[in-house]
Design an enzyme around this catalytic site. Structure first.
Site, mmCIF file in Angstrom:
data_model
loop_
_atom_site.group_PDB
_atom_site.id
_atom_site.type_symbol
_atom_site.label_atom_id
_atom_site.label_comp_id
_atom_site.label_asym_id
_atom_site.label_seq_id
_atom_site.Cartn_x
_atom_site.Cartn_y
_atom_site.Cartn_z
ATOM 1 N N CYS A 79 0.830 -1.208 0.000
ATOM 2 C CA CYS A 79 0.000 0.000 0.000
ATOM 3 C C CYS A 79 0.870 1.266 0.000
ATOM 4 O O CYS A 79 1.504 1.572 -0.999
ATOM 5 C CB CYS A 79 -0.984 -0.032 1.159
ATOM 6 S SG CYS A 79 -2.321 1.142 0.932
ATOM 7 N N HIS A 167 -3.832 -5.244 0.395
ATOM 8 C CA HIS A 167 -3.351 -5.690 1.711
ATOM 9 C C HIS A 167 -3.390 -7.219 1.819
ATOM 10 O O HIS A 167 -4.460 -7.780 2.053
ATOM 11 C CB HIS A 167 -4.216 -5.074 2.819
ATOM 12 C CG HIS A 167 -3.977 -3.613 2.984
ATOM 13 N ND1 HIS A 167 -3.029 -3.104 3.836
ATOM 14 C CD2 HIS A 167 -4.527 -2.544 2.361
ATOM 15 C CE1 HIS A 167 -3.024 -1.791 3.760
ATOM 16 N NE2 HIS A 167 -3.914 -1.416 2.867
ATOM 17 N N GLU A 169 -2.317 -8.922 4.197
ATOM 18 C CA GLU A 169 -2.371 -9.335 5.607
ATOM 19 C C GLU A 169 -3.789 -9.538 6.121
ATOM 20 O O GLU A 169 -3.982 -10.149 7.163
ATOM 21 C CB GLU A 169 -1.616 -8.320 6.485
ATOM 22 C CG GLU A 169 -2.209 -6.915 6.574
ATOM 23 C CD GLU A 169 -1.775 -5.994 5.450
ATOM 24 O OE1 GLU A 169 -1.426 -6.495 4.368
ATOM 25 O OE2 GLU A 169 -1.809 -4.762 5.636
#
Ligand code: XMP
Length: 510
Positions: A79, A167, A169
């Site tokens: 990001c 993202h 994660e």
């Protein structure tokens, strides 16, 4: 260079999640604020740059010297990290025309890129950004796109540098873990050897080396963290670990005796100290939640200090502090700020606080604490216990505390918690408990009019207690529990169920 990963935090809300995903791959990683002086690139095998609430085009974007890393070590920008490696290296970042929050799907994937090994077109990713990479610098190659974001991922030719706009994660990025594995294992060549067993072995060895033949004192709370810390220390130093378990009179029904027995059964050198009366005396007449917390904290320190002083020659204080408590967070202005709480007035420190501190869990997350506990054979029931606040039932009795109110709430709480267990619901709930309200209401029992107490039940789901939602418990279960409580607990004639989320409510009522 050890087999570990550095995650540089630029202030994203989800930086901790990157670390958790990396650890799930059995790879050790550390988070440091980008501008901390506490890390050295030489110590790490690869580096990940996190997201950020800042824009690279803003007035004062967080900046960092990457000359020791970029082109020299495997580097992954996420990001803001991706925008950073484009914007400050002759690419162009601008504001996006379309909304780029939430779910998206990859519409193009360069399957030749090692970053996208085993990840196909259509894979769902999670976007959360208002800037977008409009053009890439020379030598940069786009390796994935979504419908709205052309440069959703890129790599730099001749370097082990990769970047992604989305993202990986968060769980909503369905192949996020695969992508991190591709980067860490296949590109960076990190070996996956961070396991619970290894953690236990290396921590025990580390404690032995650090503590030697010194004595260590530890306050057990009955919770997961202090228990796992105690068992680790006991493995390292045996009976030189002195555990103190204080009964503040505000625990759950029978908890003091049953947990103490369990600790003894585990072979811990533990001393139970029943200081119930001292706590009740200090709490008498106090209604304000913070005043109650302060009183409990004060008595605890007095009792613990007195007990620690009885241990001749003790040199260390062990604590069950875990990683989320020690990760430095980035403050709004970009400067690092420690999240560690207690600031004690130096002259007035209790004696035990002058001891050297040892915190065997300070680098691991809660789920890792549980796994380490399981690998040491700690009972699953103990490891799966719901969190319980230090001030205990005192902050679930609204208003002043009396022994009668504690006893009443203990009964209600026991019916609720045992009910959750009996109905197979306990492990589906993150935390549950009962609250004694300062409210009396009219009821009828037989032919008698009653005017008795109301209690609230609270059960929430959460991952870290920061946000939470009430659990949709089955009506039949609530019906049974409510019936049992009203029939069995004298003085209670009304039960309500709390259906508030956090925020705006909190988990505890006080
Ligand atoms: P709240 O009520 O703030 O609770 O939503 C979040 C989590 O923290 C626990 N909690 C406490 N734990 N001392 C503690 O040790 C306290 O004073 C305290 N207050 C809340 C709460 O049980 C929940 O897990």
């Amino acid at each position: 260079m050890e087999n570990k990963i550095l995650i540089l935090d630029f202030g994203s809300q989800v930086t901790q999640l990157i670390a958790r995903r990396v650890r799930e791959l059995n790879i050790y990683c550390e988070i440091h604020p980008y501008n901390s002086k506490k890390y050295n690139f030489d110590d790490y095998k690869a580096v990940i740059l996190s997201g950020s609430p800042h824009s690279v085009r803003g007035e004062n974007p967080p900046k960092i010297d990457l000359s020791a890393v970029k082109g020299k070590k495997p580097l992954l920008g996420i990001c803001y990290g991706a925008q950073y490696l484009a914007h400050f290296y002759d690419g162009e970042v601008g504001s996006s025309n379309t909304r780029e929050y939430g779910r998206a799907n990859l519409s193009y994937v360069n399957t030749e890129s090692p970053l996208f090994k085993n990840i196909a077109i259509g894979s769902q990713v999670w976007m959360s950004h208002s800037d977008t990479i409009l053009s890439l610098p020379k030598n940069y190659k786009c390796i994935a796109s979504t419908h709205d974001v052309k440069n959703a991922a890129y790599e730099i030719e001749g370097e082990q540098t990769y970047a992604i706009q989305f993202h990986p994660e968060v769980y909503h990025s369905t192949d996020g873990k695969q992508l991190l594995e591709n980067f860490l294992v296949h590109i960076a060549g990190v070996s996956q050897e961070w396991t619970s067993d290894n953690f236990v072995d290396s921590t025990v060895a580390g404690i032995k080396e650090k503590v030697g033949n010194d004595k260590v004192v530890l306050g057990l709370s009955g919770g997961v963290d202090s228990t796992v810390a105690a068992v680790l220390l006991q493995k390292a130093i045996g009976d030189n670990l002195y555990c103190i378990f204080v009964n503040n009179g505000l625990l759950r029904k029978n908890e003091y005796s049953s947990v103490l027995k369990q600790y003894e059964g585990m072979g811990l050198n533990v001393k139970g100290v029943d200081a119930t009366q001292q706590f009740y005396d200090e709490l008498a007449g106090l209604s304000d939640p913070e005043a109650k917390r302060k009183a409990i904290g004060k008595v605890f320190i007095e009792v613990f200090d007195q007990e620690a002083n009885l241990i001749e020659g003790v040199k260390w204080l062990a604590q069950g502090t875990i990683y989320p408590d020690v990760i430095e967070s980035i403050s709004v202005d970009g400067g690092p700020s420690a999240t560690i709480k207690s600031h004690h007035n130096v002259g007035g420190l209790p004696d035990f606080m002058k001891l050297k501190i040892i915190e065997p869990l300070r680098m691991i997350f809660k789920d890792e604490v549980r796994r380490a506990g399981a690998s040491m054979g700690i009972d699953a029931k103990l490891l799966g216990r719901h969190p319980f606040p230090g001030p205990g039932l005192a902050i679930r009795i609204l208003g002043d505390i009396t022994p009668e109110k504690v006893a009443m709430l203990q009964e209600v709480d026991a019916i609720f918690i045992n009910g959750l267990r009996d109905h197979g619901l306990y492990d589906k709930v993150w935390q549950a408990g009962a609250i004694l309200l300062p409210v009396q209401s009219v009821g009828v029992m037989g032919d008698e009019r009653t005017y008795e107490k109301a209690v609230a039940l609270r059960a929430v789901e959460s991952t870290d207690g920061m946000t939470a939602d009430w659990v949709n418990l089955p009506y039949e279960f609530l019906q049974k529990v409510s019936n049992d409580i009203i029939n069995k607990v004298k003085g209670v004639n009304r039960v309500v169920y709390d259906i508030s989320s956090k925020p705006p409510a909190t988990i505890e009522w006080e």
